[in-house]
Design a protein around this motif. Structure first.
Motif, short mmCIF file in Angstrom:
data_model
loop_
_atom_site.label_atom_id
_atom_site.label_comp_id
_atom_site.label_asym_id
_atom_site.label_seq_id
_atom_site.Cartn_x
_atom_site.Cartn_y
_atom_site.Cartn_z
N LEU A 93 36.49 29.38 44.01
CA LEU A 93 37.51 30.42 44.01
C LEU A 93 38.38 30.42 45.26
CD1 LEU A 93 35.58 33.39 42.37
CD2 LEU A 93 36.94 31.58 41.30
N VAL A 94 37.81 30.06 46.39
CA VAL A 94 38.59 29.97 47.62
C VAL A 94 39.61 28.83 47.50
CG1 VAL A 94 38.50 29.53 50.11
CG2 VAL A 94 36.73 30.91 49.03
N ASP A 95 39.16 27.72 46.94
CA ASP A 95 40.05 26.59 46.71
C ASP A 95 41.10 26.95 45.65
OD1 ASP A 95 40.55 23.60 47.08
OD2 ASP A 95 40.25 23.70 44.92
N ALA A 96 40.70 27.69 44.62
CA ALA A 96 41.63 28.10 43.56
C ALA A 96 42.76 28.95 44.14
CB ALA A 96 40.88 28.88 42.48
N ARG A 97 42.44 29.82 45.08
CA ARG A 97 43.49 30.64 45.70
C ARG A 97 44.48 29.77 46.47
NH1 ARG A 97 41.52 35.50 49.20
NH2 ARG A 97 41.79 36.77 47.32
N LYS A 98 43.99 28.74 47.16
CA LYS A 98 44.88 27.82 47.87
C LYS A 98 45.81 27.11 46.90
CE LYS A 98 41.64 26.78 51.65
NZ LYS A 98 40.80 25.72 52.26
#
Length: 226
Positions: free
Chosen positions: A90-95
């Motif tokens: 999810l952190v990568d998805a936000r990026k």
């Protein structure tokens, strides 16, 4: 409330918020698989089927979609494009979402997203999934536009992968968007569904490779027009 009697949505939302606020790099599928294994080996030793495991993952991802749309203000189509590409960190998805929001304002983006929709429809009509295509045979190209797209695609792919691995999603998406002239020229000059089966299948393989190679960050075909 009555729509969530066991507070499962609230619990899943809590998981999503903790991951995002603490910036935890977590693969949700691996996390769910680990939880399933613990549940099976410790009291009360409950077995979970693969279908149930997938349902749990989808349930959590659905809460993540809600957070990205309602709290972070990302577009519905932007969120769909990211998750269609297989994002589950999810952190990568936000990026990825932040990069996609910027790049969609570029002049090449919307026409290319239209072309990607067209490619997906062509492959679906031919009953061909992107991962099922045969390898492209460059000796079967009959048109300079085919060669141009193939050359541009093969040249861009390693650059996109390099930027993606470095987490530079905006730069990676810019490289993909720059393929627009080659994609436009292909559709202007090439008839994909040629009478010759070998030529037709080779062109379908080319489009399948294009879709497969350049939808690993975001699936442009999910994007709505302005």
């Amino acid at each position: 409330g009555s729509s969530d009697p066991f507070a499962l949505r609230r619990a899943a939302l809590g998981i999503v918020k903790i991951i995002l606020e603490k910036k935890l790099t977590v693969s949700l599928s691996l996390a769910v698989a680990a939880a399933v294994k613990i549940l099976a080996t410790h009291a009360p030793k409950k077995a979970v089927t693969l279908d149930q495991e997938n349902q749990i993952l989808d349930f959590i991802l659905d809460r993540a979609r809600y957070v990205f749309r309602e709290r972070d203000g990302f577009g519905y189509d932007e969120v769909n494009a990211i998750f269609r590409s297989g994002a589950e960190d999810l952190v990568d998805a936000r990026k990825r979402l932040e990069a996609l929001k910027v790049i969609r304002r570029s002049r090449n983006f919307e026409p290319l997203s239209v072309s990607f929709k067209r490619i997906r429809k062509i492959l679906e009509k031919a009953n061909l999934k992107p991962g099922e295509a045969q390898s492209v045979n460059s000796e079967r190209f009959e048109n300079e536009a085919e060669r141009g797209l193939y050359t541009a695609m093969r040249g861009a792919a390693p650059k996109v992968e390099s930027e993606k691995r470095a987490g530079r999603y905006k730069e990676a998406l810019e490289i993909i968007a720059a393929l627009r002239p080659d994609v436009d020229r292909f559709f202007e000059q090439v008839m994909v569904m040629a009478d010759d089966p070998a030529i037709r299948n080779n062109r379908l393989a080319l489009l399948a490779e294009l879709l497969r190679a350049f939808t690993t960050i975001a699936d442009f075909s999910e994007m709505a027009g302005e």
